[in-house]
Design a protein around this motif. Structure first.
Motif, PDB file in Angstrom:
ATOM      1  N   TRP A 293       0.840  -1.205   0.000  1.00 54.68           N
ATOM      2  CA  TRP A 293       0.000   0.000   0.000  1.00 54.68           C
ATOM      3  C   TRP A 293       0.873   1.252   0.000  1.00 54.68           C
ATOM      4  CZ3 TRP A 293      -4.690   2.154  -0.529  1.00 54.68           C
ATOM      5  CH2 TRP A 293      -4.897   3.420   0.026  1.00 54.68           C
ATOM      6  N   VAL A 294       1.825   1.306   0.929  1.00 62.31           N
ATOM      7  CA  VAL A 294       2.691   2.483   1.036  1.00 62.31           C
ATOM      8  C   VAL A 294       3.468   2.693  -0.254  1.00 62.31           C
ATOM      9  CG1 VAL A 294       4.692   3.467   2.219  1.00 62.31           C
ATOM     10  CG2 VAL A 294       2.905   2.348   3.543  1.00 62.31           C
ATOM     11  N   GLN A 295       4.026   1.640  -0.791  1.00 63.33           N
ATOM     12  CA  GLN A 295       4.827   1.765  -2.015  1.00 63.33           C
ATOM     13  C   GLN A 295       3.998   2.273  -3.184  1.00 63.33           C
ATOM     14  OE1 GLN A 295       6.503  -2.187  -2.237  1.00 63.33           O
ATOM     15  NE2 GLN A 295       8.419  -1.547  -1.265  1.00 63.33           N
ATOM     16  N   SER A 296       2.756   1.834  -3.300  1.00 65.67           N
ATOM     17  CA  SER A 296       1.917   2.300  -4.408  1.00 65.67           C
ATOM     18  C   SER A 296       1.581   3.772  -4.255  1.00 65.67           C
ATOM     19  CB  SER A 296       0.637   1.462  -4.488  1.00 65.67           C
ATOM     20  OG  SER A 296      -0.213   1.700  -3.375  1.00 65.67           O
ATOM     21  N   VAL A 297       1.320   4.199  -3.027  1.00 65.27           N
ATOM     22  CA  VAL A 297       1.016   5.609  -2.756  1.00 65.27           C
ATOM     23  C   VAL A 297       2.221   6.488  -3.077  1.00 65.27           C
ATOM     24  CG1 VAL A 297       0.631   7.254  -0.876  1.00 65.27           C
ATOM     25  CG2 VAL A 297      -0.791   5.192  -1.036  1.00 65.27           C
ATOM     26  N   ILE A 298       3.395   6.081  -2.603  1.00 64.45           N
ATOM     27  CA  ILE A 298       4.597   6.878  -2.820  1.00 64.45           C
ATOM     28  C   ILE A 298       4.962   6.930  -4.300  1.00 64.45           C
ATOM     29  CG2 ILE A 298       7.084   7.010  -2.387  1.00 64.45           C
ATOM     30  CD1 ILE A 298       6.539   5.915   0.413  1.00 64.45           C
ATOM     31  N   ARG A 299       4.882   5.805  -4.978  1.00 68.82           N
ATOM     32  CA  ARG A 299       5.226   5.793  -6.409  1.00 68.82           C
ATOM     33  C   ARG A 299       4.312   6.720  -7.214  1.00 68.82           C
ATOM     34  NH1 ARG A 299       6.877   0.063  -5.959  1.00 68.82           N
ATOM     35  NH2 ARG A 299       9.049  -0.055  -6.658  1.00 68.82           N
ATOM     36  N   LYS A 300       3.041   6.721  -6.908  1.00 68.22           N
ATOM     37  CA  LYS A 300       2.107   7.596  -7.618  1.00 68.22           C
ATOM     38  C   LYS A 300       2.477   9.066  -7.388  1.00 68.22           C
ATOM     39  CE  LYS A 300      -2.802   8.698  -8.166  1.00 68.22           C
ATOM     40  NZ  LYS A 300      -4.192   8.388  -7.736  1.00 68.22           N
ATOM     41  N   GLY A 301       2.745   9.406  -6.132  1.00 65.15           N
ATOM     42  CA  GLY A 301       3.114  10.784  -5.820  1.00 65.15           C
ATOM     43  C   GLY A 301       4.444  11.184  -6.416  1.00 65.15           C
ATOM     44  N   PHE A 302       5.415  10.292  -6.355  1.00 72.38           N
ATOM     45  CA  PHE A 302       6.743  10.595  -6.899  1.00 72.38           C
ATOM     46  C   PHE A 302       6.695  10.756  -8.420  1.00 72.38           C
ATOM     47  CE2 PHE A 302       9.821   8.955  -3.378  1.00 72.38           C
ATOM     48  CZ  PHE A 302       9.268   9.867  -2.502  1.00 72.38           C
ATOM     49  N   THR A 303       5.851   9.983  -9.080  1.00 77.67           N
ATOM     50  CA  THR A 303       5.703  10.129 -10.525  1.00 77.67           C
ATOM     51  C   THR A 303       5.189  11.524 -10.871  1.00 77.67           C
ATOM     52  OG1 THR A 303       5.287   7.757 -10.797  1.00 77.67           O
ATOM     53  CG2 THR A 303       4.550   9.212 -12.576  1.00 77.67           C
ATOM     54  N   ALA A 304       4.226  12.003 -10.096  1.00 79.16           N
ATOM     55  CA  ALA A 304       3.700  13.349 -10.310  1.00 79.16           C
ATOM     56  C   ALA A 304       4.755  14.411 -10.022  1.00 79.16           C
ATOM     57  CB  ALA A 304       2.472  13.574  -9.430  1.00 79.16           C
ATOM     58  N   LEU A 305       5.537  14.216  -8.967  1.00 79.59           N
ATOM     59  CA  LEU A 305       6.578  15.189  -8.613  1.00 79.59           C
ATOM     60  C   LEU A 305       7.670  15.258  -9.672  1.00 79.59           C
ATOM     61  CD1 LEU A 305       6.790  14.423  -4.800  1.00 79.59           C
ATOM     62  CD2 LEU A 305       6.221  16.650  -5.786  1.00 79.59           C
ATOM     63  N   GLU A 306       8.040  14.106 -10.229  1.00 81.52           N
ATOM     64  CA  GLU A 306       9.043  14.097 -11.297  1.00 81.52           C
ATOM     65  C   GLU A 306       8.580  14.968 -12.472  1.00 81.52           C
ATOM     66  OE1 GLU A 306      12.102  12.249 -12.271  1.00 81.52           O
ATOM     67  OE2 GLU A 306      12.383  12.230 -10.103  1.00 81.52           O
ATOM     68  N   LYS A 307       7.309  14.832 -12.845  1.00 79.49           N
ATOM     69  CA  LYS A 307       6.777  15.620 -13.956  1.00 79.49           C
ATOM     70  C   LYS A 307       6.705  17.096 -13.597  1.00 79.49           C
ATOM     71  CE  LYS A 307       4.047  11.825 -15.895  1.00 79.49           C
ATOM     72  NZ  LYS A 307       2.680  11.313 -16.182  1.00 79.49           N
ATOM     73  N   LEU A 308       6.286  17.400 -12.375  1.00 82.64           N
ATOM     74  CA  LEU A 308       6.153  18.784 -11.943  1.00 82.64           C
ATOM     75  C   LEU A 308       7.490  19.515 -11.938  1.00 82.64           C
ATOM     76  CD1 LEU A 308       4.405  21.070 -10.639  1.00 82.64           C
ATOM     77  CD2 LEU A 308       5.055  20.082  -8.424  1.00 82.64           C
TER      78      LEU A 308
END
Length: 231
Positions: free
Chosen positions: A144-159
């Motif tokens: 659960w934690v890994q999926s949440v972090i990966r989703k957020g980190f993907t958005a941050l990389e783009k931002l």
């Protein structure tokens, strides 16, 4: 010698700031970095979340929702890390945590919001222990934690792709860095996120380790970490 700013004079004339913190809390971690970057001395008061001290009546008088951090500055009592950082920014303007450029300010707010709204709350202690572990199963916590972090980190990389420099939004430390550093630290140290998936964030993570104001704020360097790390 330059004269002290109004914020510095007020701080020197008041009692030391008091920070109610827990060593592993990433929200408290943010505040420790912000205080260090601004060069503000503070008294550290530990609140042991594992022992439920955040639910004691005396702490609930400071923060009725029962979370850390809480900052006490003379008669002012402020809780919520975002609110405290904005308070510090207004009262103690030395080493500003927000750029003057309005677009860059917006990028900082967006990065901070992704961390504080879309990542960190979805893997805090209450959610993991009281809901994921008890209602779904202990083996589901890490996925659960890994999926949440990966989703957020993907958005941050783009931002941050068009804005990062030495730091998240250029070559100065700003609010985005204050929020990113604790999240990156926990992703790497606690949740086994392969940082090579996120090259911009990985570079920032390495940079933060070089900055004394960040290193001094690391969870393992806090006074209340000693007992728990030795267990």
């Amino acid at each position: 010698m330059a004269s002290a700013s109004v914020g510095e004079e007020e701080h020197n004339n008041n009692n030391k700031l008091i920070l109610y913190s827990y060593w592993r809390s990433s929200c408290s971690f943010r505040l420790r970095i912000a205080l260090n970057v601004k060069g503000l001395e503070y008294e550290y008061k530990a609140v042991n979340l594992l022992k439920g001290e955040q639910s004691h009546p005396e702490f609930l008088q400071l923060n009725p929702i029962g979370f850390v951090p809480v900052l006490v500055d003379g008669p002012a009592v402020i809780f919520d890390s975002f609110a405290i950082i904005m308070y510090l920014e207004d009262k103690y303007p030395q080493h500003p945590l927000l750029p003057t450029d309005i677009h860059k300010r917006a990028i900082n707010f967006q990065a901070a919001s992704i961390v504080s709204s879309s990542i960190q709350p979805l893997h805090n202690l209450n959610l993991l222990q009281k809901y994921i572990e008890e209602k779904v199963g202990p083996d589901e916590k890490l996925p659960w934690v890994q999926s949440v972090i990966r989703k957020g980190f993907t958005a941050l990389e783009k931002l941050l792709k068009e804005h990062s420099g030495r730091y998240a939004t250029g070559d100065e430390i700003f609010m985005a860095d204050i929020f990113l550093a604790p999240q990156l630290h926990s992703a790497y140290k606690r949740f086994n996120i392969p940082m090579n998936e996120f090259p911009i964030l990985s570079k920032l993570h390495e940079t933060y380790y070089e900055i004394p104001a960040f290193r001094e704020a690391w969870p393992e360097n806090q006074p209340d970490a000693v007992g728990e790390l030795s267990q």
